[in-house]
Design a protein around this motif. Structure first.
Motif, mmCIF file in Angstrom:
data_model
loop_
_atom_site.group_PDB
_atom_site.id
_atom_site.type_symbol
_atom_site.label_atom_id
_atom_site.label_comp_id
_atom_site.label_asym_id
_atom_site.label_seq_id
_atom_site.Cartn_x
_atom_site.Cartn_y
_atom_site.Cartn_z
ATOM 1 N N PHE A 40 -3.165 -7.699 4.072
ATOM 2 C CA PHE A 40 -3.257 -6.278 3.724
ATOM 3 C C PHE A 40 -3.232 -6.074 2.207
ATOM 4 O O PHE A 40 -4.009 -5.297 1.666
ATOM 5 C CB PHE A 40 -2.152 -5.467 4.419
ATOM 6 N N GLN A 64 2.203 1.813 -0.484
ATOM 7 C CA GLN A 64 1.295 2.585 0.360
ATOM 8 C C GLN A 64 0.569 1.662 1.348
ATOM 9 O O GLN A 64 0.372 1.998 2.527
ATOM 10 C CB GLN A 64 0.272 3.310 -0.544
ATOM 11 N N THR A 65 0.204 0.479 0.872
ATOM 12 C CA THR A 65 -0.506 -0.497 1.708
ATOM 13 C C THR A 65 0.400 -1.029 2.817
ATOM 14 O O THR A 65 -0.030 -1.203 3.968
ATOM 15 C CB THR A 65 -1.029 -1.656 0.822
ATOM 16 N N LYS A 67 2.868 0.541 4.149
ATOM 17 C CA LYS A 67 2.983 1.645 5.116
ATOM 18 C C LYS A 67 1.748 1.696 6.027
ATOM 19 O O LYS A 67 1.860 1.871 7.244
ATOM 20 C CB LYS A 67 3.121 2.967 4.342
ATOM 21 N N GLY A 68 0.587 1.518 5.433
ATOM 22 C CA GLY A 68 -0.655 1.516 6.207
ATOM 23 C C GLY A 68 -0.667 0.387 7.227
ATOM 24 O O GLY A 68 -1.080 0.574 8.381
ATOM 25 N N MET A 69 -0.189 -0.777 6.796
ATOM 26 C CA MET A 69 -0.116 -1.916 7.724
ATOM 27 C C MET A 69 0.790 -1.558 8.901
ATOM 28 O O MET A 69 0.435 -1.810 10.056
ATOM 29 C CB MET A 69 0.425 -3.144 6.990
ATOM 30 N N HIS A 70 1.938 -0.981 8.618
ATOM 31 C CA HIS A 70 2.877 -0.636 9.700
ATOM 32 C C HIS A 70 2.227 0.318 10.705
ATOM 33 O O HIS A 70 2.371 0.147 11.917
ATOM 34 C CB HIS A 70 4.153 0.006 9.118
ATOM 35 N N HIS A 71 1.500 1.295 10.194
ATOM 36 C CA HIS A 71 0.870 2.271 11.092
ATOM 37 C C HIS A 71 -0.293 1.652 11.884
ATOM 38 O O HIS A 71 -0.640 2.144 12.965
ATOM 39 C CB HIS A 71 0.392 3.503 10.305
ATOM 40 N N ALA A 72 -0.883 0.589 11.354
ATOM 41 C CA ALA A 72 -1.988 -0.076 12.071
ATOM 42 C C ALA A 72 -1.483 -0.841 13.295
ATOM 43 O O ALA A 72 -2.229 -1.040 14.257
ATOM 44 C CB ALA A 72 -2.714 -1.039 11.123
ATOM 45 N N TRP A 94 11.481 -0.796 5.858
ATOM 46 C CA TRP A 94 10.274 -1.361 6.496
ATOM 47 C C TRP A 94 10.571 -1.698 7.956
ATOM 48 O O TRP A 94 9.758 -1.425 8.841
ATOM 49 C CB TRP A 94 9.807 -2.625 5.776
ATOM 50 N N GLU A 97 10.963 1.450 9.967
ATOM 51 C CA GLU A 97 9.658 2.076 10.201
ATOM 52 C C GLU A 97 8.892 1.346 11.307
ATOM 53 O O GLU A 97 8.318 1.980 12.202
ATOM 54 C CB GLU A 97 8.841 2.064 8.900
ATOM 55 N N CYS A 98 8.913 0.013 11.267
ATOM 56 C CA CYS A 98 8.212 -0.768 12.308
ATOM 57 C C CYS A 98 8.864 -0.537 13.664
ATOM 58 O O CYS A 98 8.167 -0.381 14.677
ATOM 59 C CB CYS A 98 8.233 -2.258 11.957
#
Ligand SMILES: Nc1ncnc2c1ncn2[C@@H]1O[C@H](COP(=O)(O)OP(=O)(O)OP(=O)(O)O)[C@@H](O)[C@H]1O
Length: 183
Positions: A40, A64-65, A67-72, A94, A97-98
């Motif tokens: 990522f 930001q990246t 966070k994007g990975m987590h949402h993916a 992190w 969030e996961c």
């Protein structure tokens, strides 16, 4: 549509996560996508990785990246893909969030461990990692949550580690570590 299964590998840099991921992909009966933090971060423009931007700008883009990975992750699992997540849980936020995003999914949380001495030896031998990175992460990555399974890469080859994970996966219908984090 059936949800995908998530194998979540957490360990410091040089602990052997990528090596285990590749062995898992080879020996598991179903296809699993390998998703790593490194992959990522390398989607960012080169200037954000080679010091071409101010540190604050780079840090912001990297966070930001992440966070994007987590949402993916839940998006892929929801669409039916099995995934191996290769990650470094150095920030408590992190992991929280996961755990929150993957609530309701089948997640096997694996702690990938190794002594600091061996990590430092690998780091020096590799030559493509900042010296001191593993040491910085060492006391952080396993302090925010306990895995369902602990795997030691100092005394087991990557294939042996993958086989232990496969056996655990096949012998359990549900996993508790991420559920505990959600409470
Ligand atoms: N089980 C193992 N036994 C001995 N050496 C290993 C083992 N697993 C990995 N290594 C070695 O350690 C180094 C780092 O391995 P790998 O890239 O898999 O780690 P990583 O945790 O994915 O690291 P990073 O997060 O920095 O990408 C490599 O040189 C690899 O050959």
């Amino acid at each position: 549509m059936a949800q995908g299964t998530v194998i979540f590998l957490n360990g410091t840099s040089s602990s052997g996560k990528t090596s285990i991921s590749l062995e898992l992909q080879r020996i598991l009966d179903e296809p699993y996508l390998h998703i790593s933090l490194d992959q990522f971060l390398h989607m960012l423009p080169a200037d954000y990785l080679n010091g071409g931007k101010p540190e604050e700008t780079t840090t912001h883009a990297m966070m930001q990246t992440v966070k994007g990975m987590h949402h993916a992750l839940p998006a892929l699992a929801a669409a039916g893909s099995n995934i191996i997540v290769d990650h470094v849980m150095q920030e408590k936020q992190w992991l929280e969030e996961c755990a929150s995003l993957l609530a309701g999914y089948k997640v096997l949380f694996v702690s990938v461990v190794c002594s600091l001495e061996e990590l430092q030896r690998r780091e020096t031998e590799r030559g493509d990692r900042n010296i001191g990175l593993a040491s910085y992460q060492y006391n952080l990555v396993h302090s925010h949550g306990i895995g369902d399974l602990e795997i030691n890469t100092e005394f087991n080859s990557a294939l042996e580690c993958a086989e232990k994970i496969k056996t655990y996966l096949n012998n359990h219908s549900q996993f508790n570590a991420f559920k505990a984090l959600q409470q």
